[in-house]
Design a protein around this motif. Structure first.
Motif, short mmCIF file in Angstrom:
data_model
loop_
_atom_site.label_atom_id
_atom_site.label_comp_id
_atom_site.label_asym_id
_atom_site.label_seq_id
_atom_site.Cartn_x
_atom_site.Cartn_y
_atom_site.Cartn_z
N CYS A 96 0.82 -1.22 0.00
CA CYS A 96 0.00 0.00 0.00
C CYS A 96 0.85 1.26 0.00
CB CYS A 96 -0.96 -0.02 1.18
SG CYS A 96 -2.29 -1.22 0.97
N LEU A 97 2.04 1.21 0.59
CA LEU A 97 2.95 2.36 0.48
C LEU A 97 3.36 2.58 -0.97
CD1 LEU A 97 5.20 1.87 3.64
CD2 LEU A 97 3.59 3.74 3.23
N GLY A 98 3.55 1.49 -1.71
CA GLY A 98 3.84 1.62 -3.14
C GLY A 98 2.68 2.23 -3.90
N LEU A 99 1.44 1.83 -3.56
CA LEU A 99 0.26 2.42 -4.19
C LEU A 99 0.13 3.90 -3.86
CD1 LEU A 99 -2.40 2.12 -5.78
CD2 LEU A 99 -3.50 1.39 -3.65
N TYR A 100 0.44 4.27 -2.62
CA TYR A 100 0.37 5.68 -2.21
C TYR A 100 1.33 6.52 -3.05
CZ TYR A 100 0.28 9.68 1.05
OH TYR A 100 0.13 10.93 1.62
N ALA A 101 2.55 6.02 -3.23
CA ALA A 101 3.53 6.76 -4.03
C ALA A 101 3.06 6.91 -5.48
CB ALA A 101 4.88 6.04 -3.97
N THR A 102 2.47 5.85 -6.04
CA THR A 102 1.99 5.89 -7.43
C THR A 102 0.86 6.89 -7.61
OG1 THR A 102 2.61 3.57 -7.71
CG2 THR A 102 1.05 4.51 -9.30
N THR A 103 -0.11 6.88 -6.69
CA THR A 103 -1.24 7.81 -6.81
C THR A 103 -0.82 9.25 -6.53
OG1 THR A 103 -1.88 7.23 -4.54
CG2 THR A 103 -3.00 6.09 -6.32
N PRO A 177 5.50 24.90 -8.27
CA PRO A 177 4.04 24.90 -8.31
C PRO A 177 3.46 23.82 -7.39
CG PRO A 177 4.93 23.89 -10.29
CD PRO A 177 6.10 24.46 -9.55
N TRP A 178 2.15 23.84 -7.23
CA TRP A 178 1.49 22.93 -6.30
C TRP A 178 1.72 21.47 -6.64
CZ3 TRP A 178 -1.98 19.70 -8.64
CH2 TRP A 178 -2.58 20.13 -9.84
N HIS A 179 2.02 21.17 -7.89
CA HIS A 179 2.26 19.78 -8.29
C HIS A 179 3.38 19.14 -7.47
CE1 HIS A 179 0.79 22.21 -11.66
NE2 HIS A 179 0.16 21.13 -12.10
N ALA A 180 4.37 19.96 -7.06
CA ALA A 180 5.52 19.44 -6.34
C ALA A 180 5.15 18.90 -4.96
CB ALA A 180 6.59 20.53 -6.21
N ILE A 181 4.03 19.37 -4.41
CA ILE A 181 3.59 18.86 -3.11
C ILE A 181 3.29 17.37 -3.20
CG2 ILE A 181 1.73 18.97 -1.39
CD1 ILE A 181 1.60 21.98 -1.87
N PHE A 182 2.66 16.96 -4.28
CA PHE A 182 2.34 15.54 -4.45
C PHE A 182 3.60 14.72 -4.71
CE2 PHE A 182 -1.65 17.71 -5.46
CZ PHE A 182 -2.51 17.02 -4.63
N LEU A 183 4.59 15.30 -5.40
CA LEU A 183 5.86 14.61 -5.58
C LEU A 183 6.55 14.40 -4.24
CD1 LEU A 183 7.21 16.40 -8.78
CD2 LEU A 183 6.04 14.19 -8.64
N PHE A 184 6.45 15.39 -3.36
CA PHE A 184 7.00 15.25 -2.02
C PHE A 184 6.32 14.11 -1.26
CE2 PHE A 184 6.17 16.27 2.46
CZ PHE A 184 7.46 16.19 2.97
N LEU A 185 4.99 14.03 -1.36
CA LEU A 185 4.25 12.95 -0.68
C LEU A 185 4.69 11.58 -1.18
CD1 LEU A 185 0.62 14.44 -0.63
CD2 LEU A 185 2.26 14.34 1.26
N GLY A 186 4.87 11.46 -2.50
CA GLY A 186 5.33 10.20 -3.06
C GLY A 186 6.72 9.83 -2.57
N GLY A 187 7.60 10.81 -2.48
CA GLY A 187 8.95 10.57 -1.99
C GLY A 187 8.97 10.13 -0.54
N PHE A 188 8.10 10.73 0.28
CA PHE A 188 8.03 10.35 1.69
C PHE A 188 7.54 8.91 1.82
CE2 PHE A 188 5.91 10.01 5.83
CZ PHE A 188 6.90 10.49 6.67
N ALA A 189 6.54 8.53 1.02
CA ALA A 189 6.02 7.16 1.05
C ALA A 189 7.11 6.16 0.69
CB ALA A 189 4.83 7.02 0.11
#
Length: 420
Positions: A96-103, A177-189
C-alpha cells in the motif's frame, strides 16, 4: 520514574528474525500515521492555487481535494483488517505504500478536477492501510494502559507532522508549483516503504492468523460493533474526529477571513501544538492515572470549552486571538480523547485486532469525514459553522461515552477477553 521512551514491559516476540527496539518501533508507527497527516495538511495552503489551476468555481469546491482523500481513506479501512489477519501486517503495508507513491504521482500531473479527485480518493485508499495496520501492530505487542502509552508516544512524533505540514506545503509553493507537493508525498512514502522493508518484522501472532472466510469475518465484525466498549468509544472517536475535520476543511478560509492567510502555516502549527502537548502529557500520566480518568476529565473540559466559545461567538462575535486560543484548547482536549478512546475501543479486541482496527477505523474515519464535509461546506465567511460543529459533536461524544460505560464515567476498568 521511567523515561517516556522506556519500554514498559517485554513485548510479544517479533516474527521474522529482526530485532527492533522500542524507540524504533514507536518511530515506525509514527511514520505510518504521518503518511495520512501529510496527505491532508501539506496541501491546505495550495487549495486556492489548485482551485485556480483546475478552474473551480469556489474554494469551498476545492475542499473536495481533502474530502475525496478522506472518503477513500475511511471507506476502505474495513478490507485491510481481514487481509492483515490472514497474510500478516508487513507485506500489506509495503504494497500500500507503493500504491500511495503511485497515486501521488498521478495527482501531481492531474490536468482536470475529475482526475485529481480520482487520484486523491485512491491515495486515501492506500493510506487507509497504514492507519489500520499501525493500530494493529501496536495491539499485537501491547494492551491496556501500555497500548495507550505507546499510542501517545507515536502520536507525539506523528503530531509534529500537522504542525509542520502546512509550512512544508507553503515552502514548496515558494519554489515550485502545487504539483511538487504531491511529488514530495510520493517521496516520503518511498522513504517509509524502505524503512519498513528493512526493519519492521511481522508482528501477527501465528495463533491469531485467520483464513479469509466470510462467515468468520462477519462474526469478527459483529463482535466489534456489538461490544459496548468497542462501538461506544469508536463512535465517540468518530465525533471527535468529525469536529476536527470540519476545522481542517475550513481552516485556510477561516484565517483568510481574518485577513491572516499569509500566516496560516504558523497559526495552524500553534493550534496543532495543543494536540502535541496533550500527547506528551498523556504518555506521562496514563499509566498512573488510567485511560478513563484522563479521557473522561478531558471530555468534561472539552464540552465546557465548546459551550463557552459558541455562546461568546454568537453574542460577541469572534476574532483571530480568541478563535486560535479556543482551537488550541480544543486540540489539547482532542489529544487526550483520541489515543485513549482508540486504546479503550481496541482493548476487548486483542484476538481480532486487525479486523477490529479496520472496522473501527472505517466507522470513525468515514463518519468523521462526512461530519467534516457538512461543516466545511457550510462555511459562510464566519467561524460559526466550525464552532457550532464542535459543540454539537462534544455533546454526541458524551452520549457515546455514557453508552460505552453503561451510564457511568470514571469507572475502574476490568479487561474483557474476546472468546476464541
Amino acid at each position: 520514574m521511567h523515561s517516556p521512551l522506556t519500554e514498559p514491559t517485554a513485548p510479544a516476540p517479533d516474527r521474522g528474525g529482526v530485532a527492533i527496539g522500542f524507540r524504533e518501533f514507536v518511530c515506525i508507527v509514527a511514520m505510518l500515521m504521518a503518511i495520512n497527516a501529510l496527505g491532508i495538511d501539506t496541501m491546505l495552503p495550495a487549495l486556492p492555487a489548485i482551485a485556480t489551476a483546475l478552474n473551480l468555481s469556489s474554494v469551498n469546491q476545492a475542499q473536495w481535494v481533502v474530502s475525496a482523500y478522506m472518503i477513500g481513506f475511511g471507506a476502505t479501512q474495513f478490507i485491510y483488517g481481514p487481509l492483515a489477519d490472514r497474510f500478516g501486517r508487513r507485506r500489506l503495508i509495503i504494497l500500500c505504500l507503493g500504491l500511495y507513491a503511485t497515486t501521488s504521482l498521478l495527482a501531481s500531473f492531474a490536468a482536470s478536477f475529475e482526475v485529481m479527485i480520482a487520484a486523491r480518493m485512491m491515495q486515501g485508499v492506500a493510506a487507509a492501510c497504514t492507519r489500520v495496520l499501525a493500530v494493529a501492530i501496536v495491539r499485537d505487542r501491547y494492551s491496556g494502559r501500555e497500548m495507550a502509552r505507546v499510542m501517545s508516544l507515536s502520536f507525539l512524533v506523528f503530531l509534529a507532522v500537522p504542525m509542520l505540514a502546512p509550512s512544508i506545503g507553503q515552502l514548496i509553493l515558494l519554489v515550485a508549483p502545487w504539483h511538487a507537493i504531491f511529488l514530495f508525498l510520493g517521496g516520503f512514502a518511498i522513504f517509509v516503504l524502505g524503512w519498513v522493508s528493512l526493519r519492521l518484522p511481522e508482528t501477527l501472532h501465528p495463533e491469531y492468523r485467520r483464513a479469509i472466510r466470510l462467515k468468520q469475518i462477519g462474526a469478527a465484525m459483529r463482535t466489534v460493533v456489538t461490544n459496548r466498549t468497542s462501538i461506544g468509544y469508536t463512535l465517540a472517536l468518530t465525533l471527535s474526529f468529525g469536529a476536527m475535520v470540519g476545522f481542517i476543511n475550513s481552516a485556510q478560509q477561516v484565517f483568510g477571513a481574518f485577513g491572516e492567510a499569509e500566516h496560516f502555516p504558523i497559526l495552524f502549527a500553534f493550534i496543532a501544538g495543543g494536540m502535541a502537548f496533550a500527547s506528551i502529557l498523556n504518555s506521562r500520566i496514563v499509566m498512573r492515572v488510567g485511560s478513563r480518568r484522563v479521557s473522561h476529565t478531558a471530555l468534561i473540559l472539552f464540552i465546557s470549552l465548546c459551550a463557552i466559545h459558541l455562546a461568546a461567538t454568537l453574542i460577541f462575535g469572534d476574532n483571530l486571538v480568541s478563535f486560535s486560543l479556543f482551537q488550541f484548547a480544543a486540540m489539547f482536549c482532542s489529544g487526550l480523547l483520541g489515543s485513549n478512546f482508540g486504546a479503550m475501543a481496541m482493548e476487548p479486541m486483542g484476538e481480532i485486532a486487525g479486523t477490529a482496527a479496520s472496522v473501527q477505523g472505517t466507522i470513525s474515519t468515514l463518519g468523521g469525514a462526512i461530519i467534516g464535509i457538512i461543516v466545511g461546506q457550510n462555511f459562510d465567511g464566519t467561524v460559526v459553522p466550525v464552532v457550532a460543529g464542535y459543540f454539537l459533536c462534544s455533546l454526541g461524544i458524551l452520549a457515546m461515552v455514557l453508552f460505552a460505560e453503561n451510564g457511568r464515567l470514571f469507572r475502574p476498568h476490568h479487561e474483557v477477553r474476546v472468546p476464541q
